[in-house]
Design an enzyme around this catalytic site. Structure first.
Site, PDB file in Angstrom:
ATOM      1  CB  CYS A 130      -0.926  -0.016   1.217  1.00 32.42           C
ATOM      2  SG  CYS A 130      -1.956   1.461   1.303  1.00 32.42           S
ATOM      3  CB  CYS A 133      -0.667   2.457   4.056  1.00 33.89           C
ATOM      4  SG  CYS A 133      -2.158   1.869   3.286  1.00 33.89           S
ATOM      5  CG  ASP A 134       3.144   1.027   4.417  1.00 36.61           C
ATOM      6  OD1 ASP A 134       2.629   1.452   5.468  1.00 36.61           O
ATOM      7  OD2 ASP A 134       2.978  -0.129   3.996  1.00 36.61           O
TER       8      ASP A 134
END
Ligand code: NAP
Length: 303
Positions: A130, A133-134
């Protein structure tokens, strides 16, 4: 007993809830995590009609609020099993059993793994599925994205704004994703294409430091130094709990047509969990609307 239990709160489930509650049906949505599913972590959506550009998170919140305002109940619970029976289905959850006259299965799909050495070991230590997200953890670093679909292209573009260099590694020399995204990729100076190539190993010490790449045309192997490896090689439908209970296709999707009807009476499948031609937010939403309509017809006809 609920009229409709919707399992999954992605665009398919939320649209089904909007249509079901508007039709006066007593509706519950079961969701283990958060509203929006895959959509919620999509950085930018620019192909949803009427919304020129919107973040996936914002569209998720809008849909969730819309469904709630119309009266849909949302239950945060982990679904652990299904006992399907015409007119009286039981859904087993971590918070107890739910019974419903009809069920709309909208559990979506999850990230597929690359299945190479190092992938499992470095999950969360440089291996990610992701980018939104990261990505922030890799500011100013070099990373790679593996895949050639829309997700890989979007991830590479997103990461190019944060990272020093993004290597986009794809096993063919043509991308599966939209031409518009490919054009933007080609125009982005800090994205390097590594085509006709597969990742054979992800290596490092405590965290990822390199990926080994093999050119499938020349068999030549090389190492690329990266701190992060973002894997975007497609999705697999979330049908594990349904194996042996409902008809699935060879790819593991629920075998349901455009009417979303499964082989079980009163059980419908909507969104990425269904075998379909186009896996988009708009087509998931469309499935949700059709499934709610079909569930309503089923309830009326059963009396
Ligand atoms: P996808 O379209 O299935 O693409 C997966 C990519 O990974 C393909 O390029 C495939 O290569 C490659 N791949 C698969 N297995 C591999 C392996 N073992 N090793 C190396 N490469 C591998 O998946 P996706 O990008 O996650 O998209 C899923 C669906 O969501 C698609 O229908 C997509 O259009 C949609 N989506 C839409 C949007 C949007 O509308 N903005 C955004 C994201 C996703 P090949 O091409 O050689 O098969």
């Amino acid at each position: 007993m609920y009229d409709i239990a919707i399992v999954g709160e992605g665009p398919a489930g939320m649209t089904a809830a909007i249509y079901a509650t508007r039709a006066g049906l007593h509706t519950v949505i079961l969701e283990r995590a958060f509203s929006g599913g895959q959509m919620s972590t999509t950085p930018e959506i620019d192909n949803y009609p009427g919304l020129e550009t919107i973040s996936g998170f914002e569209l998720s919140m809008n849909m969730a609020n819309h469904a709630k305002k119309l009266g849909a109940e949302v239950m945060r619970a982990n679904v652990t099993g299904f006992d399907f029976s015409p007119g009286e289905n039981i859904i087993r959850t971590s918070s107890g059993d739910i019974t419903a006259k009809t069920v709309i299965l909208a559990l979506g799909a999850s990230h597929r793994a690359l299945d190479v050495p190092g992938e499992e070991k470095y999950k969360g230590l440089g291996v990610s599925y992701c980018a939104t997200c990261d990505g922030n953890f890799f500011r100013g670093r070099d990373v790679c994205v593996v895949g050639g679909g829309n997700t890989a292209l979007e991830d590479a573009l997103y990461l190019s704004k944060l990272c020093d260099r993004v290597y986009l590694i794809h096993r063919r020399d043509a991308f599966r994703g939209f031409d518009a995204l490919v054009r933007r990729i080609n125009e982005t100076e800090n994205i390097t294409l590594v085509l006709d190539s597969v990742v054979t190993e992800i290596s490092g010490n405590e965290r990822v430091s390199a990926v080994t790449v093999k050119n499938v045309k020349t068999d030549e192997t090389s190492e690329i130094s990266v701190s992060g490896c973002f894997i975007a090689v497609g999705m697999k439908p979330n049908t594990e709990l349904l194996e042996g209970k409902i008809k699935l296709t060879s790819s593991g999707h629920i075998d349901a047509g455009e009417d979303t009807a499964t082989n079980l009476p009163g059980v419908f499948a909507a969104g990425d969990i269904r075998n379909k031609i186009s896996y988009q937010i708009i087509t998931a939403a469309s499935d949700g609307a059709v499934a709610a309509h079909m569930a309503g017809i089923y309830i009326t006809e059963r009396g």
